[in-house]
Design a protein around this motif. Sequence first.
Motif, mmCIF file in Angstrom:
data_model
loop_
_atom_site.group_PDB
_atom_site.id
_atom_site.type_symbol
_atom_site.label_atom_id
_atom_site.label_comp_id
_atom_site.label_asym_id
_atom_site.label_seq_id
_atom_site.Cartn_x
_atom_site.Cartn_y
_atom_site.Cartn_z
ATOM 1 N N MET A 129 0.075 -7.505 -28.081
ATOM 2 C CA MET A 129 -1.296 -7.696 -28.510
ATOM 3 C C MET A 129 -1.535 -6.791 -29.719
ATOM 4 O O MET A 129 -1.227 -5.602 -29.677
ATOM 5 C CB MET A 129 -2.230 -7.322 -27.358
ATOM 6 N N PRO A 130 -2.087 -7.322 -30.768
ATOM 7 C CA PRO A 130 -2.378 -6.489 -31.942
ATOM 8 C C PRO A 130 -3.384 -5.388 -31.600
ATOM 9 O O PRO A 130 -4.267 -5.572 -30.749
ATOM 10 C CB PRO A 130 -2.993 -7.476 -32.932
ATOM 11 N N ARG A 131 -3.250 -4.261 -32.242
ATOM 12 C CA ARG A 131 -4.095 -3.101 -31.948
ATOM 13 C C ARG A 131 -5.586 -3.416 -32.130
ATOM 14 O O ARG A 131 -6.417 -2.980 -31.337
ATOM 15 C CB ARG A 131 -3.691 -1.917 -32.812
ATOM 16 N N GLU A 132 -5.919 -4.168 -33.152
ATOM 17 C CA GLU A 132 -7.326 -4.505 -33.411
ATOM 18 C C GLU A 132 -7.914 -5.308 -32.251
ATOM 19 O O GLU A 132 -9.031 -5.042 -31.795
ATOM 20 C CB GLU A 132 -7.436 -5.304 -34.709
ATOM 21 N N THR A 133 -7.150 -6.267 -31.745
ATOM 22 C CA THR A 133 -7.592 -7.063 -30.601
ATOM 23 C C THR A 133 -7.736 -6.188 -29.364
ATOM 24 O O THR A 133 -8.709 -6.293 -28.611
ATOM 25 C CB THR A 133 -6.589 -8.204 -30.325
ATOM 26 N N GLU A 166 -11.180 -5.581 -27.206
ATOM 27 C CA GLU A 166 -11.253 -5.897 -25.781
ATOM 28 C C GLU A 166 -11.571 -4.656 -24.947
ATOM 29 O O GLU A 166 -12.339 -4.728 -23.990
ATOM 30 C CB GLU A 166 -9.929 -6.510 -25.301
ATOM 31 N N LEU A 167 -10.983 -3.533 -25.312
ATOM 32 C CA LEU A 167 -11.243 -2.284 -24.602
ATOM 33 C C LEU A 167 -12.716 -1.899 -24.696
ATOM 34 O O LEU A 167 -13.324 -1.501 -23.704
ATOM 35 C CB LEU A 167 -10.363 -1.164 -25.158
ATOM 36 N N LEU A 168 -13.302 -2.035 -25.854
ATOM 37 C CA LEU A 168 -14.723 -1.727 -26.039
ATOM 38 C C LEU A 168 -15.596 -2.624 -25.158
ATOM 39 O O LEU A 168 -16.538 -2.151 -24.519
ATOM 40 C CB LEU A 168 -15.118 -1.871 -27.503
ATOM 41 N N CYS A 169 -15.259 -3.911 -25.095
ATOM 42 C CA CYS A 169 -16.022 -4.838 -24.238
ATOM 43 C C CYS A 169 -15.919 -4.432 -22.773
ATOM 44 O O CYS A 169 -16.922 -4.430 -22.054
ATOM 45 C CB CYS A 169 -15.521 -6.258 -24.421
ATOM 46 N N LEU A 170 -14.717 -4.087 -22.331
ATOM 47 C CA LEU A 170 -14.525 -3.692 -20.933
ATOM 48 C C LEU A 170 -15.242 -2.386 -20.611
ATOM 49 O O LEU A 170 -15.840 -2.244 -19.540
ATOM 50 C CB LEU A 170 -13.031 -3.563 -20.624
ATOM 51 N N GLN A 171 -15.202 -1.435 -21.525
ATOM 52 C CA GLN A 171 -15.889 -0.164 -21.296
ATOM 53 C C GLN A 171 -17.399 -0.368 -21.234
ATOM 54 O O GLN A 171 -18.084 0.272 -20.433
ATOM 55 C CB GLN A 171 -15.529 0.835 -22.393
#
Length: 63
Positions: free
Chosen positions: A1-5, A9-14
């Motif tokens: 998975m590209p770092r930007e993606t 996604e991490l921001l959405c989950l947090q």
Amino acid sequence: MPRETYERELLCLQTERAKLLERVRADGARLVIILEGRETAGKGGSAKRATGISIQGLCRSRS
């Protein structure tokens, strides 16, 4: 998975986790999170991260 993606996604989950914790606090509800996996799967780090945003004394961890 590209770092930007990954970062997006991490921001959405947090954000979703923070919303969930706020609802739990506001309602006075209880939340159980079960992490299962192999011995060296990194569950300890996941548990610390999951409880890290919470107010001390509200979270308990058992192994």
